[in-house]
Design an enzyme around this catalytic site. Structure first.
Site: not given
Ligand SMILES: *Cc1c(COP(=O)(O)O)cnc(C)c1O
Length: 459
Positions: A73, A125-126, A216, A259, A383, A450
């Site tokens: 933990y 970004f969303t 980011d 990613k 998108r 979306f």
């Molecule tokens: C995917 C993404 C996020 C968010 O990350 P998650 O792992 O999906 O929560 C933030 N910014 C960008 C540019 C992304 O592509």
């Protein structure tokens, strides 16, 4: 002899079998999914280009690393290994692991944003924007105008327009701007990179005004590769060196390790400022888990630590971006309207140009994504106006200039032959484009619509 073709720096040890579907099965499946590709069952999909998020194939080393998971933990050894990778590869001082990128965005926004703050960024970004808003902030786009033009071939469409930023500082004062949010590469602009020159200029500007830069860094290795290819003075630097130089120009980062970092789940918040780190490390226990696991299993952190190192290898990133550009160049040659230049994580079809007979109210990108699935079982993502959501104040749709269908390529998953099937499908559909009709939204969720919205075909 110098070989110019790109190819994978790996061979295949295990394969995952796919289900092949009939046109009738696909028609039933997309109807049941309300014409939203997010609501399809993955087993009904042949080539899944919905996202490059969490869909990478892990290496033999990462899988072996999973066996070294320390599921204690507190104080798991995998946490320390991850911390070491983040410090040595990216150069950030402090690490807070989170279950994925948005977990880090949530913590960061709650710690750094006060009600009424303005957060400039190189396109929204969303999830990033939503967390900024939930913390009481307002996002303002400061990306260069070229980013909104799908035909503009400028190589660094992710750049910040410093004049736009200066206007915001003049309008609101630097005190109301806690940080500038910089994405490498810019997902919503079509995977477009930021140049080092622009980042350096941004650093000088923000230093002058006492504003931080939060990175980011979801696709920082891909951005670094593009700098290596295109920016003067970087040809002989390694991707790893360029990644480090980018990170060194910023004060902290949110990472979706799903990613670049080649894992199926994971993320982190990385910071150089101890005070901000201390608050975030306290908050993580409320929302994610103890600060040495942040919602992850020990084995996930191990795979992430290994994936981070693999992600900055020149051979890996050459093949990764090479495959995306292979698909993009085939579509471009066939005359398909795509966002130019081709991005690093996917190819973005300009749905407004593909379906000029549809108005944005008829959700052209959503409709085209459904048609691609119907045609051959390829899953893509909208998108455009659906992703852009509604204006917070007026409640009207946000109408983004870019109305895109994203063909996102998972890392190390599909072959060149799969890319050929995708090309053939898009080209054939383009020949029949006049028959494609628009959609009507019949269910709309309140947040990030979306993901779960449902549609029906307009007659
Ligand atoms: C995917 C993404 C996020 C968010 O990350 P998650 O792992 O999906 O929560 C933030 N910014 C960008 C540019 C992304 O592509």
């Amino acid at each position: 002899m110098k070989i110019k073709s790109w190819a994978e720096p790996y061979k295949i040890k295990m394969v995952e079998l796919l289900k092949m579907t009939s046109p009738e099965e696909r028609k039933a499946a997309i109807g049941k999914a309300g014409y939203n590709t997010f609501l399809l069952k993955s087993e009904d999909v042949y080539i899944d280009l919905l996202t490059d998020s969490g869909t990478s194939a892990m290496s033999d080393r990462q899988w072996a690393g999973m066996m070294f998971g320390d599921e204690a933990y507190a104080g798991s050894r995998n946490y320390y290994k991850l911390e070491e990778a983040v410090q040595s590869i990216y150069g950030y001082k402090y690490l807070v692991p989170t279950h994925q990128g948005r977990g880090a965005e949530h913590l960061l926004s709650q710690v750094m944003i006060k009600k009424g703050d303005i957060i400039p960024g190189n396109m929204y970004f969303t999830t990033t924007r939503l967390h900024q808003e939930l913390a009481g902030g307002t996002f303002r786009d400061v990306i260069i105008d070229e980013a909104h033009d799908p035909d503009c071939e400028f190589p660094f469409k992710g750049n910040v327009d410093l004049n736009k930023l200066e206007d915001l500082v003049r309008e609101f004062g630097a005190e109301r701007i806690p940080y500038v949010s910089i994405a490498t590469t810019v997902n919503m602009a079509g995977g477009q990179p930021v140049s080092m020159e622009n980042l350096k200029a941004l650093r000088a500007f923000t230093n002058k005004h006492g504003i931080k830069i939060i990175h980011d860094m979801t696709r920082v290795a891909e951005n670094a590769w593009m700098i290596k290819q295109l920016e003067k003075g970087y040809k002989n630097k390694t991707t790893a060196e360029i990644v480090r130089e980018i990170c060194d120009l910023t004060d902290g980062a949110t990472m979706s390790a799903k990613k670049d970092a080649l894992v199926n789940i994971g993320g982190f918040l990385a910071l150089n400022d101890y005070d901000v780190f201390e608050e975030a490390r306290n908050l993580v226990v409320v929302y994610e888990g103890l600060h040495t696991y942040g919602g992850l299993a020990g084995r996930d952190m191990e795979a992430m630590a290994i994936g981070i190192r693999e992600s900055v290898s020149d051979d890996h990133i050459h093949a990764r971006v090479g495959q995306v550009h292979y698909l993009g160049n085939l579509l471009k040659k066939a005359g398909i309207p795509i966002v130019k230049p081709v991005g690093t994580h996917g190819v973005f079809i300009d749905a407004k140009a593909f379906l000029p007979h549809l108005s944005q109210d008829e959700f052209p990108a959503q409709s085209l994504a459904a048609e691609l699935y119907l045609a051959s079982g390829i899953r893509t993502m909208e998108r455009g106006v659906v992703s852009a959501g509604r204006n917070k104040k007026t409640g009207a749709h946000n109408y983004p200039k870019l109305e895109l269908v994203r063909l996102t390529i998972p890392r190390r998953v599909y072959t060149q032959a799969h890319m050929d099937v995708v090309t053939e499908t898009v080209v054939e559909l383009h020949k029949q484009r006049e028959q494609i009709t628009g959609l009507e939204m019949v269910y709309e969720p309140r947040y990030l619509r979306f993901f779960q919205a449902r549609f029906k075909k307009k007659e």
